[in-house]
Design a protein around this motif. Sequence first.
Motif, PDB file in Angstrom:
ATOM      1  N   GLN A   1      -2.219   3.061  -6.910  1.00  0.00           N
ATOM      2  CA  GLN A   1      -3.237   3.629  -6.026  1.00  0.00           C
ATOM      3  C   GLN A   1      -3.205   2.990  -4.640  1.00  0.00           C
ATOM      4  O   GLN A   1      -2.779   1.849  -4.487  1.00  0.00           O
ATOM      5  CB  GLN A   1      -4.630   3.431  -6.634  1.00  0.00           C
ATOM      6  N   PRO A   2      -3.667   3.742  -3.644  1.00  0.00           N
ATOM      7  CA  PRO A   2      -3.789   3.154  -2.303  1.00  0.00           C
ATOM      8  C   PRO A   2      -4.885   2.086  -2.309  1.00  0.00           C
ATOM      9  O   PRO A   2      -5.669   2.008  -3.257  1.00  0.00           O
ATOM     10  CB  PRO A   2      -4.175   4.351  -1.428  1.00  0.00           C
ATOM     11  N   PRO A   3      -4.969   1.260  -1.243  1.00  0.00           N
ATOM     12  CA  PRO A   3      -6.077   0.315  -1.155  1.00  0.00           C
ATOM     13  C   PRO A   3      -7.398   1.093  -1.215  1.00  0.00           C
ATOM     14  O   PRO A   3      -7.414   2.258  -0.810  1.00  0.00           O
ATOM     15  CB  PRO A   3      -5.891  -0.349   0.202  1.00  0.00           C
ATOM     16  N   PRO A   4      -8.477   0.503  -1.642  1.00  0.00           N
ATOM     17  CA  PRO A   4      -8.655  -0.901  -2.004  1.00  0.00           C
ATOM     18  C   PRO A   4      -8.395  -1.215  -3.476  1.00  0.00           C
ATOM     19  O   PRO A   4      -8.573  -2.363  -3.860  1.00  0.00           O
ATOM     20  CB  PRO A   4     -10.144  -1.111  -1.700  1.00  0.00           C
ATOM     21  N   ILE A   5      -8.012  -0.260  -4.309  1.00  0.00           N
ATOM     22  CA  ILE A   5      -7.962  -0.575  -5.740  1.00  0.00           C
ATOM     23  C   ILE A   5      -6.561  -0.759  -6.296  1.00  0.00           C
ATOM     24  O   ILE A   5      -6.396  -1.342  -7.350  1.00  0.00           O
ATOM     25  CB  ILE A   5      -8.697   0.497  -6.576  1.00  0.00           C
TER      26      ILE A   5
ATOM     27  N   ALA B   1       0.354  -0.482   3.474  1.00  0.00           N
ATOM     28  CA  ALA B   1       0.152   0.210   2.199  1.00  0.00           C
ATOM     29  C   ALA B   1       1.150   1.351   2.052  1.00  0.00           C
ATOM     30  O   ALA B   1       1.439   2.069   3.011  1.00  0.00           O
ATOM     31  CB  ALA B   1      -1.271   0.741   2.126  1.00  0.00           C
TER      32      ALA B   1
ATOM     33  N   ARG C   1      -0.481   4.385 -13.105  1.00  0.00           N
ATOM     34  CA  ARG C   1      -1.073   5.286 -12.122  1.00  0.00           C
ATOM     35  C   ARG C   1      -2.088   4.531 -11.264  1.00  0.00           C
ATOM     36  O   ARG C   1      -2.154   4.711 -10.054  1.00  0.00           O
ATOM     37  CB  ARG C   1      -1.752   6.422 -12.874  1.00  0.00           C
ATOM     38  N   TRP C   2      -2.874   3.655 -11.895  1.00  0.00           N
ATOM     39  CA  TRP C   2      -3.858   2.885 -11.128  1.00  0.00           C
ATOM     40  C   TRP C   2      -3.191   1.753 -10.350  1.00  0.00           C
ATOM     41  O   TRP C   2      -3.660   1.404  -9.271  1.00  0.00           O
ATOM     42  CB  TRP C   2      -4.965   2.382 -12.054  1.00  0.00           C
TER      43      TRP C   2
ATOM     44  N   ARG D   1       1.552   9.585  -3.851  1.00  0.00           N
ATOM     45  CA  ARG D   1       1.108  10.612  -2.893  1.00  0.00           C
ATOM     46  C   ARG D   1       2.217  10.972  -1.924  1.00  0.00           C
ATOM     47  O   ARG D   1       1.970  11.587  -0.895  1.00  0.00           O
ATOM     48  CB  ARG D   1      -0.100  10.103  -2.104  1.00  0.00           C
TER      49      ARG D   1
ATOM     50  N   THR E   1      -1.711  14.258 -13.364  1.00  0.00           N
ATOM     51  CA  THR E   1      -2.482  15.343 -13.983  1.00  0.00           C
ATOM     52  C   THR E   1      -3.230  16.225 -12.984  1.00  0.00           C
ATOM     53  O   THR E   1      -3.442  17.397 -13.244  1.00  0.00           O
ATOM     54  CB  THR E   1      -3.534  14.814 -14.979  1.00  0.00           C
ATOM     55  N   ASN E   2      -3.641  15.664 -11.847  1.00  0.00           N
ATOM     56  CA  ASN E   2      -4.396  16.474 -10.882  1.00  0.00           C
ATOM     57  C   ASN E   2      -3.528  17.561 -10.269  1.00  0.00           C
ATOM     58  O   ASN E   2      -4.008  18.607  -9.873  1.00  0.00           O
ATOM     59  CB  ASN E   2      -4.907  15.616  -9.728  1.00  0.00           C
TER      60      ASN E   2
ATOM     61  N   TRP F   1      -1.175   5.787 -17.446  1.00  0.00           N
ATOM     62  CA  TRP F   1      -2.446   5.705 -16.715  1.00  0.00           C
ATOM     63  C   TRP F   1      -2.624   4.342 -16.063  1.00  0.00           C
ATOM     64  O   TRP F   1      -3.148   4.248 -14.953  1.00  0.00           O
ATOM     65  CB  TRP F   1      -3.618   6.025 -17.633  1.00  0.00           C
TER      66      TRP F   1
END
Lengths: 416, 320
Positions: free
Chosen positions: B155-159, B173, B151-152, B178, B264-265, B148
Amino acid sequence: MRKTLLKAGLLAGAGLFAANAAQAVEIEYWQYVFDARVKAMDQLIENFEAANPGVTVEHVTFPYADYQTRVVAAHAAGRGPDVVQLFYGWTDNFVDGGILQPLSQEAFPPAEIEEDFFPIVTAMKREGAYYGLPTAVRSLALFYNKDLFEEAGLDPENPPQTLDEWVAAAEATTKRDGAGNMISAGTTLDMAGQDHHWWREVLVRQFGGAPYTDDYRTVTYDGDAGREALEWYTSLQTEKGVGAAGFMDEGQAAFRAGLAAMTIDGTFRLGAFRSIENFEWGVTELPAGPDGTRSNYSSYFANGIGASAEGEELEAAEKFLAYITSPEAMEIWLETVGELPARREVALTEANLADPIYGPFLRGLDYAHTTLFVDEAAQRQLIIDATNRILLQDVAPADALADAAEEEQELIDARN
Amino acid sequence: MAQTNDASAALRAPSPGLAEEPARGWHRLSMSQKQVVWAWGFLAVPILFYAGIRFYPTLDAFWLSLTDWNLLRPARFIGLENYAELVSDPDFWQVFENTFAYLLIGTPTSIVIAFVIAYYLDRVRFMHGFIRALYFLPFLTTAAAMAWVWRWFYQPPPIGAINGFLGSFGIPAQPFLRSTEQALPAIMVTAIWAGLGFQIIIFMAGLRAIPGTYYEAARIDGLGEFAILRKITLPLLKPTTVFLVVLSSIGFLRIFDQVYNMTTNDPGGPLGSTKPLVLMIYQSAFSSYEMGYAAAQTVVLFSILLAVSLLQLWILRERT
């Protein structure tokens, strides 16, 4: 030893019938873990036990991820619950597998059910018999971030009512940085969330088609309407750039974090969104289509009676089921969980309809459709994949949709 | 089996002197025979236990793979239908390819990186224990929690931390999880990272076990560092390497936690590009309840594991 016990039981049963009724009957109630639901059910059980001395209800919960597996496996092992919560879409499987018994026509007359409950409850009916009743029902609505609306110069008290207004609002609220990266989305795009329901039961209809035939046995979304609806949906990312699949990982996470101005989600999300403190949000009905068509997707978890319940346990299980689907229980459920009462008279009160949050969901129930899934996870996956093929592999929407329709039809045919 | 029976008979026999009749048989055994009987007596417990919870279910899976069992209806024999369906299922071949991608890229990469780090870490004296602990730390962490966090990171921007880092250098980016091309390598990196600590520790133990006299002799003979590595270190490290290659291969063939938790999604997505065989088995069994079909996939996985393990033992065998 056993024989003695049996004899004693028989004696007690024959001689002390009246006293026997007061003896403890224990029934098991199974549902999945979701804090608000567990809390609400604990309260219902407490009320029920107070009103029915001698009956105790054991509340058993499992994580959602393997809830269905546990029920099925327990049944295979010959040990199931007396009253069990199930998603309406699992009914076929559970009835075929002999996990559920039909509700007795005396205790739960079908005519009364159909008069009192919202019509979507008929998804629990098989060959004239009901296999379960819901306490609460769910529908979809548009959540919007009032702060982001205001920031973009939109009226936060006047949210979009049509798809065109909705797109305009999404365009106005999308923010990008210097490199063109989205830093705040106009809308969430998350087929793995509720968007696949929105596309299937709402958008396809608004573009002039129907996702399935009325009996949900034939896929019909692979026509022009379905293709246009999917093209319109994917264009939100590819052309209009008002959202991106995977932005902030999940749609609900993006909205919660205040990084998406709008998201489409269900009543069950109210509990989670209520804890948002750093911005104001509102709810409105799903936007109407180009010709004014409104539609919605409604679903519910029902409570059924396990096949193994018999004798006084069955009697207790029926009493318990009657209580948790009573108007009183529905009010408690609405307060604690935020899900809409399944009985019309309890749901459609003036106070509820005027409520800024419940109102839009309740109005949505009026024109909602309930998809009869055969394998919800697999059917959802097909729409996720069709969308990804368009977004990630530049496949033509018509081709992606035709493949999805063919595979879904195979899935449906295999289960009949 | 006969020995097991003897053993249980021996266990049931009362101690000598209490009863004359059965004791006589026991007395006739020599000391070493008695030891054998006792040994088998104790061994019988784990053997029976394993036969019950390991071998019986394994054999049962072979039988289930020939049925259409779905948990709800009784199993019906359908011959090789499940296998025929598997061969003609394009999703299965994609999953097959993914599984081997995890194996063929993951195992060599992780072994090489682990060796290089162990080789140099072995020479570091400054804060040696601390650095070693740092490398070992991920191995102690729950796979789900780790997945997890990564996984974060992705992530794409901004996080997303990685995209934020790339962005500060003006690099556009990346979609990572994805994307159908980047998702599998992105997940593999986390799996390699997670297993690295264990491999480093084992390699270092192997390096320490090589007698220092060999190195001294080589240096006196004037061998260079690279020659020492090639002629002494690597050959003598072979048992360690074999052990790690087999273990790591089995690990990559059974990869599940990282993939499942990072997607998971859309489990194994996007478009099945990260789905390993174990995840497909899990979905067939516990999402679609096609137990027979899942059992057939399990038999295939079992055969692959067996073949790969035997092949590696054969390739890396001692040539005497």
